[in-house]
Design a protein around this motif. Structure first.
Motif, mmCIF file in Angstrom:
data_model
loop_
_atom_site.group_PDB
_atom_site.id
_atom_site.type_symbol
_atom_site.label_atom_id
_atom_site.label_comp_id
_atom_site.label_asym_id
_atom_site.label_seq_id
_atom_site.Cartn_x
_atom_site.Cartn_y
_atom_site.Cartn_z
ATOM 1 N N ALA A 138 -2.118 3.078 -1.440
ATOM 2 C CA ALA A 138 -1.518 2.057 -0.851
ATOM 3 C C ALA A 138 -2.035 0.762 -1.498
ATOM 4 C CB ALA A 138 -1.441 1.159 -0.066
ATOM 5 N N ASP B 47 -0.022 -2.737 -2.533
ATOM 6 C CA ASP B 47 1.695 -2.279 -1.558
ATOM 7 C C ASP B 47 1.355 -2.892 -0.521
ATOM 8 O OD1 ASP B 47 2.915 -1.398 0.370
ATOM 9 O OD2 ASP B 47 2.890 0.585 -0.215
ATOM 10 N N GLN C 105 -1.921 0.522 -5.187
ATOM 11 C CA GLN C 105 -0.667 -0.505 -5.839
ATOM 12 C C GLN C 105 -0.357 -1.689 -5.672
ATOM 13 O OE1 GLN C 105 2.029 3.064 -5.110
ATOM 14 N NE2 GLN C 105 1.040 4.493 -6.182
#
Length: 110
Positions: free
Chosen positions: A84, A89, A87
């Motif tokens: 996460a 996220d 990326q």
């Protein structure tokens, strides 16, 4: 030299890992404090990629050793957190907070 029976070898390995468990708990405690500090730094300056990289590296290292010490859920959560963060996220900090919570539980054991 004779072969060691698989059950005996497995028991010996489990005994060694159990003996190392206090060291694992100490490492989790140390990493918990470091990751908490990095999390605070990241929250103050979310654009600092060096801090994000250190968070990713910390989660990666934790994921690598957690399963070996009987903490596969912690390892999986560390991997999810690592991904996460890598990326970008939007839920990465939620995952990180969850990881820190699990680490805190382990740090208070024994």
């Amino acid at each position: 030299m004779g072969m060691v029976a698989p059950d005996a070898a497995q028991r010996a390995m489990e005994a060694k890992l159990q003996a190392m468990r206090p060291k694992f708990v100490a490492q989790v405690t140390q990493r918990l404090f470091a990751l908490e500090d990095l999390r605070d730094m990241h929250e103050a300056d979310p654009g600092d990629e060096r801090i994000r990289a250190e968070l990713i590296h910390g989660a990666h290292k934790l994921a690598g050793i957690a399963g070996m010490f009987g903490e596969p859920d912690l390892g999986e959560l560390a991997r999810v957190t690592e991904n996460a963060l890598g990326q970008h996220d939007p839920e990465a900090l939620d995952r990180l907070d969850e990881l820190l919570g699990e680490m805190a539980i382990i740090a208070t054991e024994e």
